[in-house]
Design an enzyme around this catalytic site. Structure first.
Site, PDB file in Angstrom:
ATOM      1  N   CYS A 187       3.127  -4.645   6.818  1.00 32.90           N
ATOM      2  CA  CYS A 187       2.774  -4.405   5.424  1.00 32.90           C
ATOM      3  C   CYS A 187       3.963  -3.849   4.646  1.00 32.90           C
ATOM      4  CB  CYS A 187       1.598  -3.429   5.334  1.00 32.90           C
ATOM      5  SG  CYS A 187       0.036  -4.152   5.902  1.00 32.90           S
ATOM      6  N   HIS A 202       0.816  -1.216   0.000  1.00 33.92           N
ATOM      7  CA  HIS A 202       0.000   0.000   0.000  1.00 33.92           C
ATOM      8  C   HIS A 202       0.847   1.262   0.000  1.00 33.92           C
ATOM      9  CE1 HIS A 202       0.732   0.887   4.293  1.00 33.92           C
ATOM     10  NE2 HIS A 202       0.577  -0.413   4.514  1.00 33.92           N
TER      11      HIS A 202
END
Length: 183
Positions: free
Chosen positions: A159, A143
């Site tokens: 992440c 992301h």
């Protein structure tokens, strides 16, 4: 009560700190983390390969090349590894901290337990690729980020972070179902 001398010192300090010092605090990405085409082989075109140690993500292209992007990765013990697929893609995605994030840092994350709508202030940034394994969401994402200085570092909750303009470029090049290998 503030006297004239205290006021003048405050003005002087403010102007000093908001002048040249603030300019030196501006973030500048190391050129090695800019997207670039590099020699890369061993994977099927369209595969995303993540090298957390080197802090690079590769989108494998034809003819032995890949598009390489700089990334930020998870802190020790919080990283995803292995194989997955892009199970979902989202523009300006909604973000909800995982139960483990809330448990580790309740003061920071509990207030967002109900989620945070997408937008420029959202920690997932402009785009997200949701990593799935065996048909299940892994809760790990590739992301964007609101913290560009995290690129090249191991600071996230697991992440894979990219600059917003870089994740938009990747998002436009990748399809749901694309293979992801995190080494």
């Amino acid at each position: 009560m503030t006297n004239r001398r205290q006021f003048m010192i405050s003005v002087l300090l403010y102007s000093t700190l908001s002048g040249p010092t603030a300019a030196h605090q501006a973030f500048e990405l190391d050129a090695k983390f800019l997207p670039q085409r590099v020699a890369f082989s061993g994977f099927t075109p369209g595969t995303i390969v993540v090298d957390p140690k080197a802090r690079f993500l590769y989108l494998v292209e034809e003819d032995g090349f890949a598009r390489r992007y700089g990334i930020g990765v998870g802190r020790a013990g919080l990283s995803f590894s292995g194989q997955a697929v892009v199970g979902r893609k989202a523009e300006w995605p909604r973000w909800t901290p995982t139960p483990n994030m809330i448990k580790r840092e309740p003061g920071k994350y509990a207030k967002y337990a109900g989620g945070l709508k997408g937008g420029p202030g959202n920690p997932l940034g402009a785009r997200a690729l949701y990593l799935h394994r065996n048909g299940q969401d892994t809760l790990y994402r590739i992301h964007g980020t609101t913290e560009p200085s995290s690129i090249g570092k191991a600071v996230s909750n697991g992440c894979i972070r990219m600059l917003n303009e870089h994740v938009i470029d990747l998002y436009d090049r990748v399809s749901v179902g694309a293979e992801v290998v995190v080494q």
